[in-house]
Design an enzyme around this catalytic site. Structure first.
Site, PDB file in Angstrom:
ATOM      1  N   HIS A 116       0.762  -1.183  -0.049  1.00 58.55           N
ATOM      2  CA  HIS A 116      -0.062   0.116   0.016  1.00 58.55           C
ATOM      3  C   HIS A 116       0.879   1.253  -0.089  1.00 58.55           C
ATOM      4  CE1 HIS A 116      -3.648  -2.539   0.795  1.00 58.55           C
ATOM      5  NE2 HIS A 116      -2.734  -3.284   1.744  1.00 58.55           N
ATOM      6  N   ASN A 394       6.492  18.018  18.081  1.00 60.13           N
ATOM      7  CA  ASN A 394       7.112  16.759  17.601  1.00 60.13           C
ATOM      8  C   ASN A 394       7.443  16.767  16.057  1.00 60.13           C
ATOM      9  OD1 ASN A 394       7.146  13.829  18.116  1.00 60.13           O
ATOM     10  ND2 ASN A 394       5.769  13.664  16.291  1.00 60.13           N
ATOM     11  N   ARG A 397      11.355  17.720  16.077  1.00 65.60           N
ATOM     12  CA  ARG A 397      12.096  16.667  16.373  1.00 65.60           C
ATOM     13  C   ARG A 397      12.241  15.720  15.500  1.00 65.60           C
ATOM     14  NH1 ARG A 397       9.203  17.600  21.526  1.00 65.60           N
ATOM     15  NH2 ARG A 397       7.951  15.781  20.993  1.00 65.60           N
ATOM     16  N   HIS A 404      18.702  17.757  14.511  1.00 67.40           N
ATOM     17  CA  HIS A 404      18.331  17.790  15.799  1.00 67.40           C
ATOM     18  C   HIS A 404      19.021  17.315  16.934  1.00 67.40           C
ATOM     19  CE1 HIS A 404      15.945  15.972  18.954  1.00 67.40           C
ATOM     20  NE2 HIS A 404      15.051  17.317  18.919  1.00 67.40           N
ATOM     21  N   TYR A 412      20.888  22.922  23.071  1.00 68.44           N
ATOM     22  CA  TYR A 412      19.952  22.741  24.099  1.00 68.44           C
ATOM     23  C   TYR A 412      20.616  22.494  25.744  1.00 68.44           C
ATOM     24  CZ  TYR A 412      15.470  21.808  26.739  1.00 68.44           C
ATOM     25  OH  TYR A 412      14.672  21.707  27.430  1.00 68.44           O
ATOM     26  N   HIS A 439      19.695  29.135   8.793  1.00 66.46           N
ATOM     27  CA  HIS A 439      18.876  28.948   7.495  1.00 66.46           C
ATOM     28  C   HIS A 439      18.525  30.257   6.732  1.00 66.46           C
ATOM     29  CE1 HIS A 439      17.356  25.136   9.429  1.00 66.46           C
ATOM     30  NE2 HIS A 439      16.637  25.038   8.324  1.00 66.46           N
TER      31      HIS A 439
END
Length: 544
Positions: A116, A394, A397, A404, A412, A439
């Protein structure tokens, strides 16, 4: 006597009627039994389907449990092996202190085993064929012949010779510069009395070298040689990659040197040059001396991914030629209005989303998997199922795991460590700001003009969506909202950057000298010159 005969005859007639009615009654009974049997069969089928679904759910849950157990066991075994074979890297590579690499396949490779999902992939291939057929048909109708030229490719990837020698210099410095500067510092660091001076001198030398070779030099190449867009992006993106790779090597090696004091007569535990060279090519931005490796190379897999990358480039070409360039080149001659802008924005949403999907598939899947296969790099989790995200938190991430991880561990977490594990929201916003600046830097130098659409959407709208659509959103409705926002966001990017691109042509800045001298590499005939100039007028912003 006659009365008795009459009564006897009546009894026989009634008995005959009763016996003649019995077949009809038996037929109705049989029909009722058949209906009952059919109902029982239907109920039996429904029960079997229900049992089948429950069995499948049970098997899937058991397989998930077994998979999670096997994954945790392999991680623990990897940690034990790392502790046994590489004791000097033990403190850095614990699962709670850094990324742990585990042998696993890419998600799309597993999904394409399902028929599929493979059909959806075939639909995208059919769309590419439709683009090719429509382009050939339009060219045949307009010019009376089949024309399939790639002037846009020739222009965008021009001056590849300059790109190759500039990349070679950047790579040579990234390989030898940080490695040997840190090596000299590590050998002199443990000598008493000179530790502070040696560390300060090594830091200044490293900063000056990084700034010169990975900061100023690529920008000079892009601006001085007036590279076309694709060649610009190659230089700038490789610059960013080399900066992130070298920083990871410095960040992982420096604590190990400080923690491990060699004994008298013992050699200093320092990474080998071969492990650093492998790291510069393997598809990760987190340095480790050892990675999980596959036993062999599947060259047919490498070849198929290379063909898919080439097909994605052609896909991008047809999207630009058929859906973007004709529309925005004509709109550049029209007076600006709100109606024109809104129509252009929604027109650009579909090609913008196709570009996003192509960029994801060509780079994050095909390109990284091709290099991973050639280097036998076993951890192929370059992305997760970001398409199922119900929150932007999400999505950010899971969209690009490679970048990331770098931002998480070196941005972080280090920010939280410096602030004493406080100000988590500030740490998140700082990571967004750094990512948005990078960016925008890439887009500014790649396109040749400063137009901070990417920065505003990333650092502004992206931050708002990250906190507004957080992980508490679990309903499928939020997945629809996320996809809608992605369509609109890509439409904004494609629309505004295309409009500005042609605005640079139609309304050049005053006092800027427009030169197109870099087409001399293709001046083999007068027709080639005319073609190059025509393509540059069509596609180039003409910034000097």
């Amino acid at each position: 006597m006659s009365t008795h005969d009459t009564s006897h005859t009546a009894v026989r007639r009634s008995r005959g009627r009763t016996e003649s009615q019995r077949p009809a009654e038996n037929g109705s009974v049989r029909q009722h039994d058949n209906h009952t049997n059919m109902s029982n069969t239907t109920l039996g089928k429904e029960d079997m389907e229900r049992m089948k679904a429950e069995l499948i759910r049970h098997v899937q849950s058991r397989l998930n449990e077994l998979l999670e157990r096997a994954l945790s066991d392999s991680m623990q075994a990897l940690c034990r092996d790392t502790h046994t074979d590489h004791t000097h890297t033990q403190d850095r590579h614990k699962p709670d202190q850094g990324k742990v690499f585990v042998a696993r396949c890419s998600l799309l490779d597993e999904l394409f085993e399902i028929s599929h999902i493979r059909t959806i992939y075939h639909m995208f291939i059919a769309a590419l064929l439709l683009f090719i057929i429509s382009t050939l048909a339009v060219d045949y109708i307009d010019q009376g012949r089949l024309v399939l030229d790639f002037d846009l490719f020739y222009y965008a990837f021009g001056q590849l010779g300059t790109v190759i020698w500039a990349w070679t210099l950047m790579f040579a410095y990234t390989l030898l510069g940080p490695y040997y500067i840190l090596s000299v510092w590590a050998s002199l660091n443990h000598s008493r009395g000179w530790r502070t001076c040696v560390s300060a001198l090594a830091a200044l030398t490293l900063c000056a070298a990084q700034t010169s070779m990975l900061g100023i030099f690529p920008v000079y190449i892009v601006l001085h040689y007036q590279l076309p867009p694709a060649s610009r992006f190659i230089i700038i993106l490789e610059q960013i990659r080399f900066v992130m790779k070298s920083y990871s090597f410095i960040r992982e090696t420096t604590p190990a040197v400080l923690k491990n004091t060699p004994q008298k007569g013992a050699s200093l535990p320092y990474p080998s040059l071969s492990s650093y060279l492998y790291f510069l090519f393997c598809p990760t931005l987190i340095y480790r001396e050892v990675y999980p490796r596959n036993p062999s190379i599947r060259w047919n897999y490498v070849g198929m991914n290379s063909l898919k990358i080439l097909a994605s480039l052609f896909y991008l070409y047809f999207i630009l030629v058929r859906l973007c360039i004709p529309v925005f080149r004509n709109k550049s001659n029209q007076p600006f209005s709100t109606r024109t802008f809104i129509l252009a924005l929604f027109h650009a949403s579909f090609p913008g989303m196709l570009m996003l999907m192509l960029g994801f598939y060509a780079f994050l899947h095909c390109w990284l998997n091709a290099f991973a296969e050639m280097l036998r790099f076993a951890d192929r989790m370059f992305y997760r199922d970001w398409w199922n995200s119900t929150s932007f938190a999400n999505y950010y991430r899971t969209w690009n795991i490679v970048v990331h991880d770098w931002l998480y561990y070196y941005g972080y977490r280090d920010f939280l460590w410096l602030t004493g594990h406080k100000l988590r929201s500030v740490a998140t916003m700082s990571v967004f700001a750094v990512s948005a600046l990078v960016h925008e830097y890439a887009f500014t130098l790649g396109f040749g003009f400063f137009y901070p659409v990417m920065f505003c959407t990333f650092a502004g709208i992206g931050v708002v969506f990250n906190f507004a659509m957080n992980d508490k959103r679990k309903s499928p409705v939020w997945n629809i909202i996320l996809w809608t926002c992605l369509f609109i966001g890509q439409g904004i990017h494609v629309c505004l950057y295309c409009v500005e691109w042609y605005a640079q042509i139609q309304c050049p800045r005053t006092g800027v000298k427009h030169t197109h001298t870099h087409t001399h590499t293709h001046t083999h005939s007068s027709s080639t010159i005319n073609t190059s100039v025509t393509v540059m007028i069509k596609f180039s912003p003409g910034l000097g």
